[in-house]
Design a protein around this motif. Sequence first.
Motif, PDB file in Angstrom:
ATOM      1  N   LEU A 177     -16.998-103.433   4.310  1.00 23.58           N
ATOM      2  CA  LEU A 177     -18.430-103.570   4.072  1.00 23.58           C
ATOM      3  C   LEU A 177     -19.203-102.435   4.752  1.00 23.58           C
ATOM      4  CD1 LEU A 177     -20.481-105.398   2.683  1.00 23.58           C
ATOM      5  CD2 LEU A 177     -20.617-106.757   4.784  1.00 23.58           C
ATOM      6  N   ASN A 178     -18.776-102.092   5.971  1.00 21.82           N
ATOM      7  CA  ASN A 178     -19.426-100.978   6.676  1.00 21.82           C
ATOM      8  C   ASN A 178     -19.265 -99.672   5.912  1.00 21.82           C
ATOM      9  OD1 ASN A 178     -20.252-102.654   8.726  1.00 21.82           O
ATOM     10  ND2 ASN A 178     -18.540-102.160  10.091  1.00 21.82           N
ATOM     11  N   ALA A 179     -18.087 -99.450   5.340  1.00 21.29           N
ATOM     12  CA  ALA A 179     -17.842 -98.211   4.590  1.00 21.29           C
ATOM     13  C   ALA A 179     -18.676 -98.183   3.313  1.00 21.29           C
ATOM     14  CB  ALA A 179     -16.361 -98.084   4.268  1.00 21.29           C
ATOM     15  N   ILE A 180     -18.736 -99.312   2.643  1.00 15.48           N
ATOM     16  CA  ILE A 180     -19.480 -99.395   1.380  1.00 15.48           C
ATOM     17  C   ILE A 180     -20.974 -99.184   1.637  1.00 15.48           C
ATOM     18  CG2 ILE A 180     -20.162-101.006  -0.437  1.00 15.48           C
ATOM     19  CD1 ILE A 180     -17.232-102.228  -0.047  1.00 15.48           C
ATOM     20  N   ARG A 181     -21.492 -99.777   2.706  1.00 13.90           N
ATOM     21  CA  ARG A 181     -22.912 -99.600   3.046  1.00 13.90           C
ATOM     22  C   ARG A 181     -23.189 -98.171   3.506  1.00 13.90           C
ATOM     23  NH1 ARG A 181     -23.712-105.477   5.914  1.00 13.90           N
ATOM     24  NH2 ARG A 181     -24.477-106.549   4.055  1.00 13.90           N
ATOM     25  N   ASP A 182     -22.222 -97.585   4.210  1.00 17.08           N
ATOM     26  CA  ASP A 182     -22.367 -96.191   4.642  1.00 17.08           C
ATOM     27  C   ASP A 182     -22.566 -95.282   3.424  1.00 17.08           C
ATOM     28  OD1 ASP A 182     -22.167 -94.140   6.796  1.00 17.08           O
ATOM     29  OD2 ASP A 182     -20.325 -93.565   5.739  1.00 17.08           O
ATOM     30  N   ALA A 183     -21.888 -95.634   2.332  1.00 21.10           N
ATOM     31  CA  ALA A 183     -22.018 -94.854   1.098  1.00 21.10           C
ATOM     32  C   ALA A 183     -23.305 -95.192   0.348  1.00 21.10           C
ATOM     33  CB  ALA A 183     -20.814 -95.113   0.195  1.00 21.10           C
ATOM     34  N   GLY A 184     -23.953 -96.254   0.749  1.00 25.41           N
ATOM     35  CA  GLY A 184     -25.134 -96.687   0.009  1.00 25.41           C
ATOM     36  C   GLY A 184     -24.795 -97.474  -1.242  1.00 25.41           C
ATOM     37  N   LEU A 185     -23.605 -98.047  -1.265  1.00 26.37           N
ATOM     38  CA  LEU A 185     -23.157 -98.846  -2.415  1.00 26.37           C
ATOM     39  C   LEU A 185     -23.198-100.325  -2.075  1.00 26.37           C
ATOM     40  CD1 LEU A 185     -20.054 -96.651  -3.348  1.00 26.37           C
ATOM     41  CD2 LEU A 185     -22.140 -96.868  -4.722  1.00 26.37           C
ATOM     42  N   LYS A 186     -22.992-101.147  -3.084  1.00 27.41           N
ATOM     43  CA  LYS A 186     -22.821-102.590  -2.904  1.00 27.41           C
ATOM     44  C   LYS A 186     -21.339-102.909  -3.078  1.00 27.41           C
ATOM     45  CE  LYS A 186     -25.424-104.069  -6.295  1.00 27.41           C
ATOM     46  NZ  LYS A 186     -25.774-102.783  -6.922  1.00 27.41           N
ATOM     47  N   PRO A 187     -20.860-103.972  -2.427  1.00 27.10           N
ATOM     48  CA  PRO A 187     -19.439-104.315  -2.593  1.00 27.10           C
ATOM     49  C   PRO A 187     -19.020-104.451  -4.055  1.00 27.10           C
ATOM     50  CG  PRO A 187     -20.382-105.587  -0.812  1.00 27.10           C
ATOM     51  CD  PRO A 187     -21.524-104.842  -1.455  1.00 27.10           C
ATOM     52  N   SER A 188     -19.929-104.943  -4.888  1.00 25.89           N
ATOM     53  CA  SER A 188     -19.579-105.147  -6.294  1.00 25.89           C
ATOM     54  C   SER A 188     -19.488-103.834  -7.069  1.00 25.89           C
ATOM     55  CB  SER A 188     -20.593-106.086  -6.956  1.00 25.89           C
ATOM     56  OG  SER A 188     -21.911-105.618  -6.724  1.00 25.89           O
ATOM     57  N   ASP A 189     -19.906-102.707  -6.447  1.00 29.67           N
ATOM     58  CA  ASP A 189     -19.755-101.400  -7.098  1.00 29.67           C
ATOM     59  C   ASP A 189     -18.308-100.899  -7.046  1.00 29.67           C
ATOM     60  OD1 ASP A 189     -22.481-101.113  -7.683  1.00 29.67           O
ATOM     61  OD2 ASP A 189     -22.896-100.263  -5.700  1.00 29.67           O
ATOM     62  N   ILE A 190     -17.511-101.473  -6.151  1.00 26.30           N
ATOM     63  CA  ILE A 190     -16.126-101.017  -5.996  1.00 26.30           C
ATOM     64  C   ILE A 190     -15.330-101.426  -7.230  1.00 26.30           C
ATOM     65  CG2 ILE A 190     -14.004-101.294  -4.637  1.00 26.30           C
ATOM     66  CD1 ILE A 190     -16.229 -99.654  -3.234  1.00 26.30           C
ATOM     67  N   ASP A 191     -14.679-100.441  -7.878  1.00 25.35           N
ATOM     68  CA  ASP A 191     -13.876-100.765  -9.061  1.00 25.35           C
ATOM     69  C   ASP A 191     -12.401-100.391  -8.891  1.00 25.35           C
ATOM     70  OD1 ASP A 191     -14.200 -98.044  -9.245  1.00 25.35           O
ATOM     71  OD2 ASP A 191     -15.395 -98.088 -11.077  1.00 25.35           O
ATOM     72  N   GLY A 192     -12.021 -99.938  -7.696  1.00 21.75           N
ATOM     73  CA  GLY A 192     -10.616 -99.667  -7.415  1.00 21.75           C
ATOM     74  C   GLY A 192     -10.312-100.005  -5.968  1.00 21.75           C
ATOM     75  N   LEU A 193      -9.131-100.562  -5.725  1.00 22.32           N
ATOM     76  CA  LEU A 193      -8.750-100.991  -4.368  1.00 22.32           C
ATOM     77  C   LEU A 193      -7.366-100.468  -4.039  1.00 22.32           C
ATOM     78  CD1 LEU A 193      -9.728-104.775  -4.566  1.00 22.32           C
ATOM     79  CD2 LEU A 193     -10.896-103.049  -3.181  1.00 22.32           C
ATOM     80  N   ILE A 194      -7.258 -99.815  -2.869  1.00 23.94           N
ATOM     81  CA  ILE A 194      -5.935 -99.457  -2.355  1.00 23.94           C
ATOM     82  C   ILE A 194      -5.869 -99.935  -0.906  1.00 23.94           C
ATOM     83  CG2 ILE A 194      -4.181 -97.662  -2.126  1.00 23.94           C
ATOM     84  CD1 ILE A 194      -5.847 -95.905  -4.007  1.00 23.94           C
ATOM     85  N   PRO A 195      -5.639-101.235  -0.722  1.00 24.35           N
ATOM     86  CA  PRO A 195      -5.542-101.733   0.652  1.00 24.35           C
ATOM     87  C   PRO A 195      -4.223-101.293   1.288  1.00 24.35           C
ATOM     88  CG  PRO A 195      -5.142-103.516  -0.915  1.00 24.35           C
ATOM     89  CD  PRO A 195      -5.471-102.291  -1.722  1.00 24.35           C
ATOM     90  N   TYR A 196      -4.239-101.158   2.605  1.00 19.27           N
ATOM     91  CA  TYR A 196      -3.017-100.863   3.355  1.00 19.27           C
ATOM     92  C   TYR A 196      -2.038-102.021   3.159  1.00 19.27           C
ATOM     93  CZ  TYR A 196      -0.168 -99.261   7.297  1.00 19.27           C
ATOM     94  OH  TYR A 196       0.854 -98.796   8.082  1.00 19.27           O
ATOM     95  N   GLY A 197      -0.772-101.715   3.055  1.00 22.41           N
ATOM     96  CA  GLY A 197       0.230-102.737   2.785  1.00 22.41           C
ATOM     97  C   GLY A 197       0.315-103.794   3.878  1.00 22.41           C
ATOM     98  N   HIS A 198       0.911-104.901   3.565  1.00 23.29           N
ATOM     99  CA  HIS A 198       1.139-106.007   4.500  1.00 23.29           C
ATOM    100  C   HIS A 198      -0.155-106.647   4.981  1.00 23.29           C
ATOM    101  CE1 HIS A 198       5.174-104.363   4.618  1.00 23.29           C
ATOM    102  NE2 HIS A 198       4.694-103.230   5.048  1.00 23.29           N
ATOM    103  N   GLY A 199      -1.266-106.460   4.257  1.00 19.94           N
ATOM    104  CA  GLY A 199      -2.528-107.035   4.692  1.00 19.94           C
ATOM    105  C   GLY A 199      -3.224-107.702   3.525  1.00 19.94           C
ATOM    106  N   ALA A 200      -4.538-107.507   3.466  1.00 20.38           N
ATOM    107  CA  ALA A 200      -5.324-108.109   2.392  1.00 20.38           C
ATOM    108  C   ALA A 200      -4.879-107.560   1.048  1.00 20.38           C
ATOM    109  CB  ALA A 200      -6.800-107.812   2.619  1.00 20.38           C
TER     110      ALA A 200
END
Lengths: 381, 136
Positions: free
Chosen positions: A34-57
């Motif tokens: 959320l901090n990264a998305i806000r830093d960009a000036g985006l909303k969480p729902s603007d994210i259309d691709g996800l590459i989470p680190y393995g073994h986590g979320a």
Amino acid sequence: MPLREAGAVTGVGETKYLRGTDRTALSFQLEASLNAIRDAGLKPSDIDGLIPYGHGAVAEDFITNFGIKDLRFSATTPMGGASAVASIQCALAVIDAGICNHVLLSLGRTGYSGGRIGARVQQMPQFKLIGEFEMPSGAIAPAQLYAPMARRHMELYGTKSTQLAEIAVTTRQHAMLQSNATMQRPMTIEDHQASRMISDPLRLLDCSLESDGGAAVVISAVDRCRDLRKPPVMVMGVAEGHPDSPSAITQRPDLTTLGLAKAAPKAFAMAGVTHDDIDVAEIYDCFTYIVMCQLEDLGFCKKGEGGAFVENGALGLNGRLPVNTHGGLLSQAHMAGMNHIVELTRQLRGEAEAQVPDAEIGLVTGYGDMGDGSIAIMRRD
Amino acid sequence: MDTTYDKLVPAPTPDTQPYWDGLKEHRLRLQRCADCGKVRHYPRPMCDACWSMNTDWVDAAGTGTVHSWTITHYAFHPGWKGDLPYILLTVDLPEGVRLNAQARGISESALRVGLPVKVGFEPVTEELTLPVFEAV
């Protein structure tokens, strides 16, 4: 080279880094994201691709918590500590293919309060070979598996423990300039030499931290990155490299060469820059030796000359190559190198707490899984 | 032999079982491609030189020279607490592969690249015998 400047880092975020928590890794990962998305000036729902680190979320966690209506891509890059930087290449590829506009890379972990590394590696599929053939003899944790690489380097090239100490000491000096670094006590070369041996030649102060927290990065398409909240940091070159005998260091033809040696020339060629152009470098530092070895594999010096290269504060803010200006995994927090991408972005925006004056071009590396490597070269816009 | 063995033990697969069976017989057996003859370690389904999946097993000479090492002073698993410090050797075998195992009867001060060693065998449970390296 279609990926050259196909995208930029547009947002970075971190949580407070801790050594002790009762929070979950998922809550850290979501907060940092959320901090990264806000830093960009985006909303969480603007994210259309996800590459989470393995073994986590996983992607489902983000869809659920962020209310993403149309996620178009999700993947992991299973390269241990090389994953975060390798996922920049993955993000650019899906952006260049027109699949995504804003890709979120994220990590959350309870490395201090949850399972520690000696126990964690026993569960990791990429440690399967080691699990069968080396762990029963007592070679279990990365410190033990990597120590023979450092020993071999010492025997072949005369590299000294005091040279590894230079890396630990300089990194600590940088951590002491950070408001979000867990290790703030001054360290001297003598402190390093007096620290207890973990797996010879690696002492306690050659080893990175175990940390709780999260870090995240937003990569945006080049045609979307210039109207956001912060100036974009353009990705000029990116590559990943896998060493020979990738999952068993014991069987590697040359113990002193990492996968990064294959990736680095590709990234420099893509970026069209030389080593002299690099103003700041955030180098994956799970162990001091791994920093030194990567400086060689990156081509900043010849193989065997890394020990001399790092001497006399060469990696300090006023040295010949400022390295790990945030304190790294050794002294800021072990965020598997996501914090290195965060720091390089801040350096190239000119907003770092330990700012390298006029930093225009920098690089970040990842290292993990017994020797996988990744690199990204970036510039301020 | 310890009846309350509290260290990590391997989980052999059909690809690797002959290696462990060999150790129980005090033989160091290495996998060899049955088509091109390349010796490989650790055991796995396919030859990386000719991609053959036909394999056989050969007895190693049982000799080698030290390639590198580490001396572990911290127990990353509680089972090894009583063994600290211990020396782990990475050894070049004449067959062209390496073996990682603990040293027995070799002093820290003797360690050097190229030090000749020989393979020994330590039964630790009914099912498991581990390789070790001894001084020549």
